[in-house]
Design a protein around this motif. Structure first.
Motif, PDB file in Angstrom:
ATOM      1  N   CYS A 121      14.905  52.272  61.700  1.00  0.00           N
ATOM      2  CA  CYS A 121      15.822  53.382  61.959  1.00  0.00           C
ATOM      3  C   CYS A 121      17.101  52.947  62.662  1.00  0.00           C
ATOM      4  CB  CYS A 121      15.131  54.446  62.808  1.00  0.00           C
ATOM      5  SG  CYS A 121      13.794  55.300  61.953  1.00  0.00           S
ATOM      6  N   GLY A 122      17.205  51.651  62.990  1.00  0.00           N
ATOM      7  CA  GLY A 122      18.404  51.188  63.686  1.00  0.00           C
ATOM      8  C   GLY A 122      18.466  51.663  65.122  1.00  0.00           C
ATOM      9  N   ILE A 123      17.317  51.868  65.751  1.00  0.00           N
ATOM     10  CA  ILE A 123      17.258  52.329  67.138  1.00  0.00           C
ATOM     11  C   ILE A 123      16.992  51.125  68.038  1.00  0.00           C
ATOM     12  CG2 ILE A 123      16.061  53.825  68.778  1.00  0.00           C
ATOM     13  CD1 ILE A 123      15.259  55.596  66.418  1.00  0.00           C
ATOM     14  N   PRO A 124      17.783  50.915  69.092  1.00  0.00           N
ATOM     15  CA  PRO A 124      17.547  49.766  69.980  1.00  0.00           C
ATOM     16  C   PRO A 124      16.221  49.901  70.715  1.00  0.00           C
ATOM     17  CG  PRO A 124      19.197  51.222  70.925  1.00  0.00           C
ATOM     18  CD  PRO A 124      18.934  51.721  69.532  1.00  0.00           C
ATOM     19  N   SER A 125      15.595  48.759  70.994  1.00  0.00           N
ATOM     20  CA  SER A 125      14.306  48.797  71.692  1.00  0.00           C
ATOM     21  C   SER A 125      14.443  49.382  73.087  1.00  0.00           C
ATOM     22  CB  SER A 125      13.719  47.381  71.771  1.00  0.00           C
ATOM     23  OG  SER A 125      14.629  46.510  72.425  1.00  0.00           O
ATOM     24  N   ALA A 126      15.670  49.321  73.644  1.00  0.00           N
ATOM     25  CA  ALA A 126      15.893  49.893  74.984  1.00  0.00           C
ATOM     26  C   ALA A 126      15.684  51.398  75.003  1.00  0.00           C
ATOM     27  CB  ALA A 126      17.308  49.555  75.450  1.00  0.00           C
ATOM     28  N   ALA A 127      15.612  52.028  73.852  1.00  0.00           N
ATOM     29  CA  ALA A 127      15.403  53.471  73.790  1.00  0.00           C
ATOM     30  C   ALA A 127      14.032  53.864  74.298  1.00  0.00           C
ATOM     31  CB  ALA A 127      15.589  53.959  72.361  1.00  0.00           C
ATOM     32  N   LEU A 128      13.106  52.891  74.414  1.00  0.00           N
ATOM     33  CA  LEU A 128      11.769  53.176  74.946  1.00  0.00           C
ATOM     34  C   LEU A 128      11.695  52.983  76.461  1.00  0.00           C
ATOM     35  CD1 LEU A 128       9.573  51.433  72.217  1.00  0.00           C
ATOM     36  CD2 LEU A 128      10.022  53.874  72.480  1.00  0.00           C
ATOM     37  N   ASN A 129      12.753  52.429  77.049  1.00  0.00           N
ATOM     38  CA  ASN A 129      12.775  52.142  78.494  1.00  0.00           C
ATOM     39  C   ASN A 129      13.419  53.306  79.224  1.00  0.00           C
ATOM     40  OD1 ASN A 129      13.002  51.133  81.066  1.00  0.00           O
ATOM     41  ND2 ASN A 129      14.127  49.272  80.480  1.00  0.00           N
ATOM     42  N   ASP A 130      12.619  53.972  80.066  1.00  0.00           N
ATOM     43  CA  ASP A 130      13.145  55.156  80.754  1.00  0.00           C
ATOM     44  C   ASP A 130      14.194  54.813  81.808  1.00  0.00           C
ATOM     45  OD1 ASP A 130      11.542  53.980  82.614  1.00  0.00           O
ATOM     46  OD2 ASP A 130      10.181  55.683  82.871  1.00  0.00           O
ATOM     47  N   GLN A 131      14.399  53.516  82.086  1.00  0.00           N
ATOM     48  CA  GLN A 131      15.435  53.101  83.027  1.00  0.00           C
ATOM     49  C   GLN A 131      16.742  52.742  82.314  1.00  0.00           C
ATOM     50  OE1 GLN A 131      14.775  53.295  86.319  1.00  0.00           O
ATOM     51  NE2 GLN A 131      12.749  54.045  85.696  1.00  0.00           N
ATOM     52  N   SER A 132      16.729  52.802  80.985  1.00  0.00           N
ATOM     53  CA  SER A 132      17.901  52.400  80.211  1.00  0.00           C
ATOM     54  C   SER A 132      18.753  53.612  79.853  1.00  0.00           C
ATOM     55  CB  SER A 132      17.461  51.679  78.929  1.00  0.00           C
ATOM     56  OG  SER A 132      18.553  51.475  78.063  1.00  0.00           O
ATOM     57  N   LYS A 133      20.056  53.371  79.703  1.00  0.00           N
ATOM     58  CA  LYS A 133      20.948  54.462  79.300  1.00  0.00           C
ATOM     59  C   LYS A 133      20.725  54.861  77.846  1.00  0.00           C
ATOM     60  CE  LYS A 133      24.782  51.362  78.033  1.00  0.00           C
ATOM     61  NZ  LYS A 133      26.230  51.047  78.260  1.00  0.00           N
TER      62      LYS A 133
ATOM     63  N   PHE B 133      17.734  55.360  76.680  1.00  0.00           N
ATOM     64  CA  PHE B 133      16.405  55.970  76.631  1.00  0.00           C
ATOM     65  C   PHE B 133      16.430  57.289  75.858  1.00  0.00           C
ATOM     66  CE2 PHE B 133      13.240  58.846  78.666  1.00  0.00           C
ATOM     67  CZ  PHE B 133      12.096  58.212  78.197  1.00  0.00           C
ATOM     68  N   ILE B 134      15.451  57.439  74.957  1.00  0.00           N
ATOM     69  CA  ILE B 134      15.309  58.672  74.177  1.00  0.00           C
ATOM     70  C   ILE B 134      13.979  59.310  74.547  1.00  0.00           C
ATOM     71  CG2 ILE B 134      15.156  59.686  71.874  1.00  0.00           C
ATOM     72  CD1 ILE B 134      16.772  57.343  70.813  1.00  0.00           C
ATOM     73  N   PRO B 135      13.997  60.429  75.250  1.00  0.00           N
ATOM     74  CA  PRO B 135      12.739  61.080  75.650  1.00  0.00           C
ATOM     75  C   PRO B 135      11.905  61.468  74.423  1.00  0.00           C
ATOM     76  CG  PRO B 135      14.613  62.009  76.844  1.00  0.00           C
ATOM     77  CD  PRO B 135      15.176  61.131  75.782  1.00  0.00           C
ATOM     78  N   GLY B 136      10.619  61.255  74.529  1.00  0.00           N
ATOM     79  CA  GLY B 136       9.702  61.647  73.468  1.00  0.00           C
ATOM     80  C   GLY B 136       9.631  60.662  72.302  1.00  0.00           C
ATOM     81  N   LEU B 137      10.409  59.592  72.369  1.00  0.00           N
ATOM     82  CA  LEU B 137      10.422  58.639  71.256  1.00  0.00           C
ATOM     83  C   LEU B 137       9.097  57.901  71.125  1.00  0.00           C
ATOM     84  CD1 LEU B 137      12.084  57.278  69.008  1.00  0.00           C
ATOM     85  CD2 LEU B 137      12.843  55.594  70.696  1.00  0.00           C
ATOM     86  N   TRP B 138       8.551  57.461  72.264  1.00  0.00           N
ATOM     87  CA  TRP B 138       7.280  56.722  72.222  1.00  0.00           C
ATOM     88  C   TRP B 138       6.153  57.620  71.715  1.00  0.00           C
ATOM     89  CZ3 TRP B 138       5.465  52.173  71.712  1.00  0.00           C
ATOM     90  CH2 TRP B 138       4.146  51.857  72.042  1.00  0.00           C
ATOM     91  N   ALA B 139       6.195  58.888  72.069  1.00  0.00           N
ATOM     92  CA  ALA B 139       5.165  59.826  71.604  1.00  0.00           C
ATOM     93  C   ALA B 139       5.249  59.988  70.084  1.00  0.00           C
ATOM     94  CB  ALA B 139       5.334  61.182  72.299  1.00  0.00           C
ATOM     95  N   GLN B 140       6.469  60.011  69.545  1.00  0.00           N
ATOM     96  CA  GLN B 140       6.623  60.112  68.096  1.00  0.00           C
ATOM     97  C   GLN B 140       6.059  58.869  67.391  1.00  0.00           C
ATOM     98  OE1 GLN B 140      10.515  61.435  66.558  1.00  0.00           O
ATOM     99  NE2 GLN B 140      11.069  61.981  68.659  1.00  0.00           N
ATOM    100  N   ILE B 141       6.305  57.703  67.997  1.00  0.00           N
ATOM    101  CA  ILE B 141       5.792  56.468  67.389  1.00  0.00           C
ATOM    102  C   ILE B 141       4.272  56.441  67.442  1.00  0.00           C
ATOM    103  CG2 ILE B 141       5.724  53.951  67.643  1.00  0.00           C
ATOM    104  CD1 ILE B 141       8.618  54.061  68.596  1.00  0.00           C
ATOM    105  N   GLN B 142       3.713  56.818  68.586  1.00  0.00           N
ATOM    106  CA  GLN B 142       2.254  56.846  68.707  1.00  0.00           C
ATOM    107  C   GLN B 142       1.629  57.792  67.689  1.00  0.00           C
ATOM    108  OE1 GLN B 142       2.053  57.726  73.031  1.00  0.00           O
ATOM    109  NE2 GLN B 142       0.783  55.872  73.198  1.00  0.00           N
ATOM    110  N   ALA B 143       2.291  58.922  67.464  1.00  0.00           N
ATOM    111  CA  ALA B 143       1.756  59.910  66.523  1.00  0.00           C
ATOM    112  C   ALA B 143       2.068  59.547  65.074  1.00  0.00           C
ATOM    113  CB  ALA B 143       2.328  61.287  66.852  1.00  0.00           C
ATOM    114  N   GLY B 144       2.893  58.525  64.866  1.00  0.00           N
ATOM    115  CA  GLY B 144       3.265  58.130  63.504  1.00  0.00           C
ATOM    116  C   GLY B 144       4.172  59.145  62.834  1.00  0.00           C
TER     117      GLY B 144
END
Length: 228
Positions: free
Chosen positions: A55-67, A69-80
């Motif tokens: 999807c062209g999303i940086p891995s930093a989007a999973l880090n809640d300390q990063s600018k 960060f995308i809330p709920g992204l990890w939950a979407q990945i876990q749920a597939g």
């Protein structure tokens, strides 16, 4: 890490994909490096890397300390259920991501098409050089050696395209329609030269000496500057 780029993977461009699409690929990469004791969490991390890259999303989007960060992204990945663009349907193709093999095939097809285009245009070049003054209609196509050359170069081009053992030089079997891409240019060359010769014949005067019977041509402007 290791990633086999040989298979063609058209599904990698789909807007929404389940984790199961990538799980076997992640596991095979682990096993390729001799790691057989991988955990489900490690597999999920590998799947997440594929999903984010897709999807062209940086891995930093999973880090809640990063600018980033995308809330709920990890939950979407876990749920597939990760969707690259929520504004379109999940089965829409979104990205231009192809394997190295697909890229190499595309380049070889382009190279082969260009080569065939040269052959088609060379037909026109040879035909217009057949005569310097007369029209092709008057001159005709009665030169057997030239006709053989025209046919031979087409057969040679077809051999280089469709004999698989020769494709290693960078050619590929072309679609039949791709043989006609250069036809307009070839026709334009012939039409242009026929018009040039016609105008040259019309603007150059021919006189006959009444005493000797010798024919003398007085070249016009077009003949002086384009006759070769």
């Amino acid at each position: 890490g290791y990633l086999d780029q040989t298979p063609v993977m058209p599904w990698i461009t789909q807007n929404s994909l389940g984790n199961e699409v990538f799980e076997d690929l992640v596991k095979s990469n682990f096993e390729a490096f001799g790691k057989s004791d991988y955990t489900n969490a490690e597999v999920l991390e590998g799947v997440a890397a594929f999903q984010l890259a897709r999807c062209g999303i940086p891995s930093a989007a999973l880090n809640d300390q990063s600018k980033f960060f995308i809330p709920g992204l990890w939950a979407q990945i876990q749920a597939g259920s990760l969707t690259c663009d929520s504004g379109v349907s999940g089965d829409t193709l979104m990205l231009n991501v192809v394997s190295r093999e697909s890229q190499r095939n595309a380049l070889s097809n382009a190279q082969c098409g260009s080569f065939i285009g040269i052959i088609i245009v060379q037909w026109a070049d040879l035909i217009i050089c057949k005569t310097r003054w007369l029209s092709l209609r008057s001159q005709g196509m009665r030169n057997p050696i030239m006709n053989f050359a025209l046919i031979f170069e087409v057969l040679l081009g077809a051999t280089l395209c469709y004999v698989l053992a020769i494709n290693s030089i960078g050619t590929r079997p072309l679609r039949f329609t791709h043989w006609f891409c250069a036809m307009p240019f070839s026709a334009a060359i012939i039409v242009y030269d026929e018009i040039r010769k016609y105008c040259m014949r019309q603007t150059s005067s021919i006189t006959t000496d009444k005493i000797s019977g010798r024919t003398v041509r007085n070249p016009g402007w077009l003949e002086r500057f384009t006759y070769y």
